[in-house]
Design an enzyme around this catalytic site. Structure first.
Site, PDB file in Angstrom:
ATOM      1  N   ASP A 199      -1.128   1.710   2.698  1.00 32.50           N
ATOM      2  CA  ASP A 199      -0.583   0.640   3.541  1.00 32.50           C
ATOM      3  C   ASP A 199      -1.666   0.125   4.476  1.00 32.50           C
ATOM      4  O   ASP A 199      -2.599   0.861   4.826  1.00 32.50           O
ATOM      5  CB  ASP A 199       0.537   1.157   4.452  1.00 32.50           C
ATOM      6  CG  ASP A 199       1.686   1.738   3.682  1.00 32.50           C
ATOM      7  OD1 ASP A 199       1.850   1.385   2.508  1.00 32.50           O
ATOM      8  OD2 ASP A 199       2.404   2.559   4.278  1.00 32.50           O
TER       9      ASP A 199
HETATM   10  N1  URA Z   1       2.862   6.723   1.873  1.00 35.00           N
HETATM   11  C1  URA Z   1       3.045   5.726   2.757  1.00 35.00           C
HETATM   12  O1  URA Z   1       4.130   5.570   3.319  1.00 35.00           O
HETATM   13  N2  URA Z   1       2.004   4.913   3.010  1.00 35.00           N
HETATM   14  C2  URA Z   1       0.795   5.052   2.446  1.00 35.00           C
HETATM   15  O2  URA Z   1      -0.125   4.270   2.737  1.00 35.00           O
HETATM   16  C3  URA Z   1       0.622   6.087   1.522  1.00 35.00           C
HETATM   17  C4  URA Z   1       1.675   6.915   1.245  1.00 35.00           C
END
Ligand code: URA
Length: 242
Positions: A111
């Site tokens: 993310d």
């Molecule tokens: N899980 C998440 O919620 N975000 C990420 O970036 C990776 C795994």
């Protein structure tokens, strides 16, 4: 990558310019192999792992050949996408590398607000081997939580029957290791959308900070600063599947 390829095709696919521009570079003597100018753009070049040390373009060693894999320390605030607005992980690479064919892609995504170990490669087979659900390559995260852990999260995540909202298949077992009341390590073997954030939401918590520090047996190197990347060697690749 193996075999032989025309100089203009090789360099054009590595983002050095159009074939015509490569031809001009070669004519100017700006491309050398083992110290000798390569003046003919149609000359076939034998691809070998040591080529980037032996070939210079404008006096600089050749970029990594196709079949490259990188590890990056992704900073917070940068997006894993080729085309979204804002700062992109590809913008952290040399601009020429964005013109490569085959293109570099991230191996899965983090993310925008997640930091940590991110792999990139132009090798489709490698990418699929890492993200294939059959391989169960573990990904380890450190989550900073808005509220203290209740105490039952470890058992809930380990059970292998946690259903995330809007999904039809329960999550595979995941390993939680509390580091303090509000910080925990979580190791998962799947890569569902926003998985870690949604897992903590499912147990009444909220992830305020998320960092990935390991993929398979490959750790984010302590000396790799946020925003920096490194070319992976055989040992790094082996560590992923160890
Ligand atoms: N899980 C998440 O919620 N975000 C990420 O970036 C990776 C795994």
């Amino acid at each position: 990558m193996s075999g032989a390829v025309r100089l203009d095709k090789l360099l054009a696919n590595m983002g050095y310019g159009s074939r015509r521009e490569i031809q001009a570079l070669a004519r100017l003597g700006a491309v050398t192999l083992d110290g000798k100018p390569l003046s003919k753009a149609d000359e076939r070049i034998k691809l070998s792992p040591d080529l980037p040390e032996r070939m210079l373009v404008d006096g600089r060693p050749l970029d990594p050949l196709p079949g490259v894999a990188l590890m990056m320390h992704k900073p917070v605030g940068v997006t894993c996408s080729h085309k979204e607005a804002g700062e992109l992980v590809y913008g952290l690479l040399p601009s020429r590398w964005r013109m490569r064919d085959p293109a570099l892609s991230t191996v899965g995504r983090l993310d925008k607000e997640t930091s940590g170990l991110l792999l990139l490669t132009d090798d489709g087979d490698l990418l699929h081997r890492i993200i294939s659900p059959k391989r169960h390559v573990a990904k380890r995260y450190v989550a900073t939580l808005a509220r203290p852990l209740r105490g039952d999260e470890r058992a809930i995540f380990a059970a292998g029957d946690l259903m995330l909202e809007g999904e039809e298949k329960p999550l595979a077992p995941a390993a939680l290791e509390p580091l303090s009341d509000t910080v925990a390590r979580l190791t998962i073997t799947e890569g569902r959308y926003h998985q870690v954030r949604r897992m903590f939401a499912a147990v009444g918590n909220h992830v305020e900070g998320l960092h990935r520090d390991r993929i398979g047996g490959l750790d984010l190197p302590a000396d790799l600063e946020p925003g920096r990347y490194r070319i992976m060697g055989e040992a790094d690749l082996a560590a992923i599947f160890a």
